[in-house]
Design an enzyme around this catalytic site. Structure first.
Site, mmCIF file in Angstrom:
data_model
loop_
_atom_site.group_PDB
_atom_site.id
_atom_site.type_symbol
_atom_site.label_atom_id
_atom_site.label_comp_id
_atom_site.label_asym_id
_atom_site.label_seq_id
_atom_site.Cartn_x
_atom_site.Cartn_y
_atom_site.Cartn_z
ATOM 1 N N ARG A 1 -0.208 -8.518 13.394
ATOM 2 C CA ARG A 1 -0.779 -7.539 12.457
ATOM 3 C C ARG A 1 -1.699 -8.231 11.447
ATOM 4 O O ARG A 1 -2.733 -7.701 11.068
ATOM 5 C CB ARG A 1 0.348 -6.772 11.756
ATOM 6 N N ARG B 1 -9.375 1.290 8.830
ATOM 7 C CA ARG B 1 -8.966 -0.072 9.145
ATOM 8 C C ARG B 1 -9.993 -0.812 9.980
ATOM 9 O O ARG B 1 -9.764 -1.970 10.339
ATOM 10 C CB ARG B 1 -7.690 0.000 9.959
ATOM 11 N N LYS C 1 0.830 -1.206 0.000
ATOM 12 C CA LYS C 1 0.000 0.000 0.000
ATOM 13 C C LYS C 1 0.868 1.261 0.000
ATOM 14 O O LYS C 1 0.641 2.175 -0.784
ATOM 15 C CB LYS C 1 -0.938 0.019 1.228
ATOM 16 N N ARG D 1 11.616 -6.228 5.036
ATOM 17 C CA ARG D 1 11.484 -4.785 4.809
ATOM 18 C C ARG D 1 12.486 -3.990 5.655
ATOM 19 O O ARG D 1 12.742 -4.304 6.806
ATOM 20 C CB ARG D 1 10.066 -4.321 5.163
ATOM 21 N N ARG E 1 11.521 -1.948 11.162
ATOM 22 C CA ARG E 1 10.431 -1.527 12.041
ATOM 23 C C ARG E 1 10.252 -2.546 13.166
ATOM 24 O O ARG E 1 10.304 -3.752 12.916
ATOM 25 C CB ARG E 1 9.120 -1.432 11.234
HETATM 26 P P1 AP5 Z 1 4.868 -1.648 1.821
HETATM 27 O O1 AP5 Z 1 4.599 -0.796 0.632
HETATM 28 O O2 AP5 Z 1 5.620 -1.035 2.968
HETATM 29 O O3 AP5 Z 1 3.507 -2.319 2.317
HETATM 30 P P2 AP5 Z 1 2.287 -1.729 3.154
HETATM 31 O O4 AP5 Z 1 1.055 -2.387 2.620
HETATM 32 O O5 AP5 Z 1 2.329 -0.235 3.169
HETATM 33 O O6 AP5 Z 1 2.645 -2.356 4.544
HETATM 34 P P3 AP5 Z 1 2.623 -1.775 6.020
HETATM 35 O O7 AP5 Z 1 3.252 -2.853 6.853
HETATM 36 O O8 AP5 Z 1 3.233 -0.413 6.098
HETATM 37 O O9 AP5 Z 1 1.161 -1.696 6.291
HETATM 38 P P4 AP5 Z 1 0.577 -1.797 7.644
HETATM 39 O O10 AP5 Z 1 -0.814 -1.582 7.222
HETATM 40 O O11 AP5 Z 1 0.838 -2.976 8.476
HETATM 41 O O12 AP5 Z 1 1.364 -0.652 8.481
HETATM 42 P P5 AP5 Z 1 1.065 0.871 8.763
HETATM 43 O O13 AP5 Z 1 2.316 1.600 8.617
HETATM 44 O O14 AP5 Z 1 -0.128 1.329 7.987
HETATM 45 O O15 AP5 Z 1 5.631 -2.960 1.322
HETATM 46 C C1 AP5 Z 1 6.037 -3.964 2.234
HETATM 47 C C2 AP5 Z 1 7.363 -4.601 1.772
HETATM 48 O O16 AP5 Z 1 7.146 -5.306 0.555
HETATM 49 C C3 AP5 Z 1 8.473 -3.569 1.470
HETATM 50 O O17 AP5 Z 1 9.691 -4.117 1.876
HETATM 51 C C4 AP5 Z 1 8.421 -3.390 -0.046
HETATM 52 O O18 AP5 Z 1 9.675 -3.036 -0.571
HETATM 53 C C5 AP5 Z 1 7.972 -4.776 -0.499
HETATM 54 N N1 AP5 Z 1 7.144 -4.743 -1.690
HETATM 55 C C6 AP5 Z 1 6.200 -3.811 -2.048
HETATM 56 N N2 AP5 Z 1 5.622 -4.141 -3.215
HETATM 57 C C7 AP5 Z 1 6.174 -5.328 -3.598
HETATM 58 C C8 AP5 Z 1 5.982 -6.195 -4.722
HETATM 59 N N3 AP5 Z 1 5.106 -5.922 -5.691
HETATM 60 N N4 AP5 Z 1 6.718 -7.330 -4.775
HETATM 61 C C9 AP5 Z 1 7.615 -7.625 -3.805
HETATM 62 N N5 AP5 Z 1 7.859 -6.844 -2.719
HETATM 63 C C10 AP5 Z 1 7.151 -5.711 -2.616
HETATM 64 O O19 AP5 Z 1 0.607 0.795 10.281
HETATM 65 C C11 AP5 Z 1 1.539 0.475 11.311
HETATM 66 C C12 AP5 Z 1 0.809 0.434 12.650
HETATM 67 O O20 AP5 Z 1 0.226 1.737 12.937
HETATM 68 C C13 AP5 Z 1 -0.398 -0.532 12.736
HETATM 69 O O21 AP5 Z 1 -0.005 -1.851 13.034
HETATM 70 C C14 AP5 Z 1 -1.209 0.142 13.863
HETATM 71 O O22 AP5 Z 1 -0.651 -0.117 15.130
HETATM 72 C C15 AP5 Z 1 -1.048 1.624 13.561
HETATM 73 N N6 AP5 Z 1 -2.082 2.131 12.631
HETATM 74 C C16 AP5 Z 1 -1.867 2.696 11.401
HETATM 75 N N7 AP5 Z 1 -3.030 3.061 10.823
HETATM 76 C C17 AP5 Z 1 -4.012 2.698 11.699
HETATM 77 C C18 AP5 Z 1 -5.425 2.788 11.662
HETATM 78 N N8 AP5 Z 1 -6.082 3.311 10.610
HETATM 79 N N9 AP5 Z 1 -6.125 2.322 12.739
HETATM 80 C C19 AP5 Z 1 -5.500 1.809 13.809
HETATM 81 N N10 AP5 Z 1 -4.157 1.681 13.909
HETATM 82 C C20 AP5 Z 1 -3.412 2.120 12.855
#
Ligand code: AP5
Length: 217
Positions: free
Chosen positions: A173, A90, A15, A129, A162
């Site tokens: 997660r 979410r 994402k 990552r 992270r």
């Molecule tokens: P990446 O692009 O980083 O993936 P992502 O979907 O953004 O993953 P996140 O882990 O950041 O999402 P998340 O939803 O768990 O975390 P968030 O930061 O929102 O890609 C992942 C990896 O894959 C990278 O290494 C990349 O290089 C690789 N990759 C990408 N595309 C690829 C491809 N096509 N092929 C191969 N490899 C690829 O949230 C973190 C924390 O914050 C949550 O756990 C929660 O505690 C809190 N939080 C955030 N938002 C909320 C909310 N709305 N409500 C409640 N808590 C929240």
């Protein structure tokens, strides 16, 4: 045109990676609640201290906190032509709040794109990552490595892992995703806003599918 696009998908679906590209293509900002919360932590704010342990455990921060962050952004001029919501909403509670805060401004969600990636691939991606603590750009040790191992291509800063990318936290997660976030697939399907994109494959190919699903090719 007012484009308010939600990127849905499990942790590590790509994402953040694709939201940055889409934001650049459409000329609208990426709103990542994960990035906002990590910035609050890096700044040492009260909010940052409040959410640190929850995030590191791989659990969801409370709805009121993330809704307030998004409400604030939607009040700013930079979002006047639209936004890419990355990692928000979410929960069904957050989705309802988003609908209401947009309606109060005479706006509504225009599309919700599900980036489909199986759990095994999620584990592989998250465990490899690495992230730049300055610009939050993400890399993968095997799948998307930086030009110099362990160093951000843009900032030249040392990359970090992270805390929630450790194996047991990745599973927490994923559990939170299946329990709390997956019901949003039905929520947006019922509104006729859902589009599904295969999130497996080269990043350029995934981006092509995403852009096509949004009519942005
Ligand atoms: P990446 O692009 O980083 O993936 P992502 O979907 O953004 O993953 P996140 O882990 O950041 O999402 P998340 O939803 O768990 O975390 P968030 O930061 O929102 O890609 C992942 C990896 O894959 C990278 O290494 C990349 O290089 C690789 N990759 C990408 N595309 C690829 C491809 N096509 N092929 C191969 N490899 C690829 O949230 C973190 C924390 O914050 C949550 O756990 C929660 O505690 C809190 N939080 C955030 N938002 C909320 C909310 N709305 N409500 C409640 N808590 C929240």
């Amino acid at each position: 045109m007012d484009q308010l696009v939600i990127l849905l998908g499990p942790p590590g679906a790509g994402k953040g990676t694709q939201a940055k590209r889409l934001a650049a293509k459409l000329g609208i900002p990426q709103l990542s609640t994960g990035d906002m919360l990590r910035e609050a932590r890096a700044a040492g704010s009260d909010l940052g201290k409040q959410v640190a342990a929850i995030m590191d455990a791989g659990k969801l921060v409370s709805d009121d906190i993330v809704v307030a962050l998004i409400d604030d952004k939607m009040g700013r001029d930079v979002t006047r032509d639209g936004a890419i919501f990355d990692g928000f909403p979410r929960t069904e509670g957050q989705a309802g709040s988003l609908d209401r805060l947009l309606a109060a401004r005479g706006r509504k969600v225009t599309a919700a794109v599900l980036m489909d990636v199986p759990d095994a691939e999620v584990v592989r991606r998250n465990s490899g990552r690495r992230m730049c603590p300055i610009c939050q750009r993400t890399y993968h040790v095997d799948l998307a490595p930086p030009k110099t191992a362990g160093v951000c291509d843009v900032e030249g800063h040392e990359l970090i892992q992270r805390p929630d990318d450790r194996p047991e936290k990745i599973q927490a997660r994923l559990d939170a995703y299946h329990r709390d976030t997956a019901p949003l697939i039905g929520y947006y399907a019922r509104k006729g806003l859902l589009r599904r994109v295969d999130g497996v494959g080269a990043q350029d190919d995934v981006f092509g599918r995403l852009a096509a699903a949004l009519g942005a090719t």
